[in-house]
Design a protein around this motif. Structure first.
Motif, mmCIF file in Angstrom:
data_model
loop_
_atom_site.group_PDB
_atom_site.id
_atom_site.type_symbol
_atom_site.label_atom_id
_atom_site.label_comp_id
_atom_site.label_asym_id
_atom_site.label_seq_id
_atom_site.Cartn_x
_atom_site.Cartn_y
_atom_site.Cartn_z
ATOM 1 N N LEU A 5 0.986 -0.987 -0.023
ATOM 2 C CA LEU A 5 0.214 -0.075 -0.192
ATOM 3 C C LEU A 5 0.911 1.259 -0.335
ATOM 4 O O LEU A 5 1.735 1.480 0.063
ATOM 5 C CB LEU A 5 -0.773 0.077 1.208
ATOM 6 N N ALA A 8 1.187 6.466 4.333
ATOM 7 C CA ALA A 8 -0.122 6.800 4.175
ATOM 8 C C ALA A 8 -0.284 8.107 4.679
ATOM 9 O O ALA A 8 0.829 8.696 5.351
ATOM 10 C CB ALA A 8 -0.897 6.005 6.240
ATOM 11 N N SER A 12 -3.654 10.596 8.102
ATOM 12 C CA SER A 12 -4.380 9.119 8.676
ATOM 13 C C SER A 12 -4.488 8.521 10.174
ATOM 14 O O SER A 12 -3.444 9.336 11.019
ATOM 15 C CB SER A 12 -3.216 8.070 8.090
ATOM 16 N N ILE A 49 -7.578 6.893 6.754
ATOM 17 C CA ILE A 49 -7.495 7.700 5.409
ATOM 18 C C ILE A 49 -7.869 8.897 5.209
ATOM 19 O O ILE A 49 -9.349 8.697 4.911
ATOM 20 C CB ILE A 49 -7.440 6.643 3.934
ATOM 21 N N GLN A 56 -3.939 9.663 -5.560
ATOM 22 C CA GLN A 56 -4.003 9.076 -4.853
ATOM 23 C C GLN A 56 -5.254 7.618 -4.644
ATOM 24 O O GLN A 56 -5.129 7.090 -4.212
ATOM 25 C CB GLN A 56 -3.656 9.901 -3.669
ATOM 26 N N TRP A 60 -5.360 4.145 -3.942
ATOM 27 C CA TRP A 60 -5.925 3.522 -2.792
ATOM 28 C C TRP A 60 -6.577 1.992 -3.337
ATOM 29 O O TRP A 60 -6.309 1.181 -2.262
ATOM 30 C CB TRP A 60 -6.219 4.532 -2.171
ATOM 31 N N ARG A 63 -5.022 -0.937 -5.033
ATOM 32 C CA ARG A 63 -4.498 -1.419 -5.092
ATOM 33 C C ARG A 63 -5.844 -2.165 -3.663
ATOM 34 O O ARG A 63 -5.809 -4.281 -3.419
ATOM 35 C CB ARG A 63 -3.505 -1.130 -3.999
#
Length: 194
Positions: A5, A8, A12, A49, A56, A60, A63
């Motif tokens: 990933l 963050a 976060s 998040i 972005q 995310w 994935r």
């Protein structure tokens, strides 16, 4: 192969927790309760998040969806601050079990602090462990007390990474729209699975 990933964002939020493999055995007739410890304690982390820019958010979501569709594990850096530079610390000896890990190396005079986490890889997967008490490093062999039992013997010569990684299963259902991720952010959980 695990899906890594992205880092963050600073805003976060993380809620790490331990998932116990043991339990409490209670007497049906009022006797003493007994704590049953078993190898297999592991960690989970709930991640929130904040709202993201569209590029972005798309990365995310891609994935997380790929992990849900393929069953591949997710890798995320475990949140940890304040661990001093320790040098390179290695597992010293094969077939280790229990709650003490024989190590070697590290910066002479550095202290591995109680409560710090490290991950160790077997070449394909990462396992995450907490340190149970301070350990002064001498550059040679030392015993590192762990907060949980080793789930499997680490490789002899494996490196202890104090910028730890949690690797495990992510959400099975991913139901965030890009608009939701951009406007409100999103949350998910990763739990070690071996």
């Amino acid at each position: 192969m695990a899906i890594v990933l992205p880092a963050a964002p600073i805003q976060s939020k993380f809620n790490p927790r331990m998932v116990s493999a043991g339990g409490v055995l209670r007497s049906p007739i009022g006797g003493a309760a007994i704590n049953v410890s078993r190898p297999g304690d592991r960690h989970a982390i709930d991640v929130t998040i904040p709202p993201l820019p569209v590029e972005q958010a798309r990365q995310w979501r891609s994935r997380l969806v790929r992990s849900a569709a393929t069953g591949e594990s997710l890798r995320l850096q475990w949140p940890q601050d304040g661990v001093p530079a320790l040098g390179t610390i290695f597992v010293d000896g094969a077939n280790q079990t229990g709650m003490i890990l024989t190590i070697t190396g590290g910066t002479v005079g550095a202290v591995v602090p109680e409560g710090a986490y490290f991950s160790v890889s077997d070449g394909s997967r990462y396992d995450l462990y907490p340190v149970a008490e301070d350990r002064l490093l001498s550059g040679g062999d030392a015993l590192l007390d762990l907060g949980i039992m080793l789930r499997r013997p680490p490789l002899n010569g494996g490196v202890l990474d104090f910028t730890p990684i949690i690797e495990g299963l992510g959400p099975k259902v991913v139901s965030w729209s890009l608009e939701h991720m951009i406007d409100r952010g999103f949350s998910f959980t990763i739990e070690e699975n071996r």
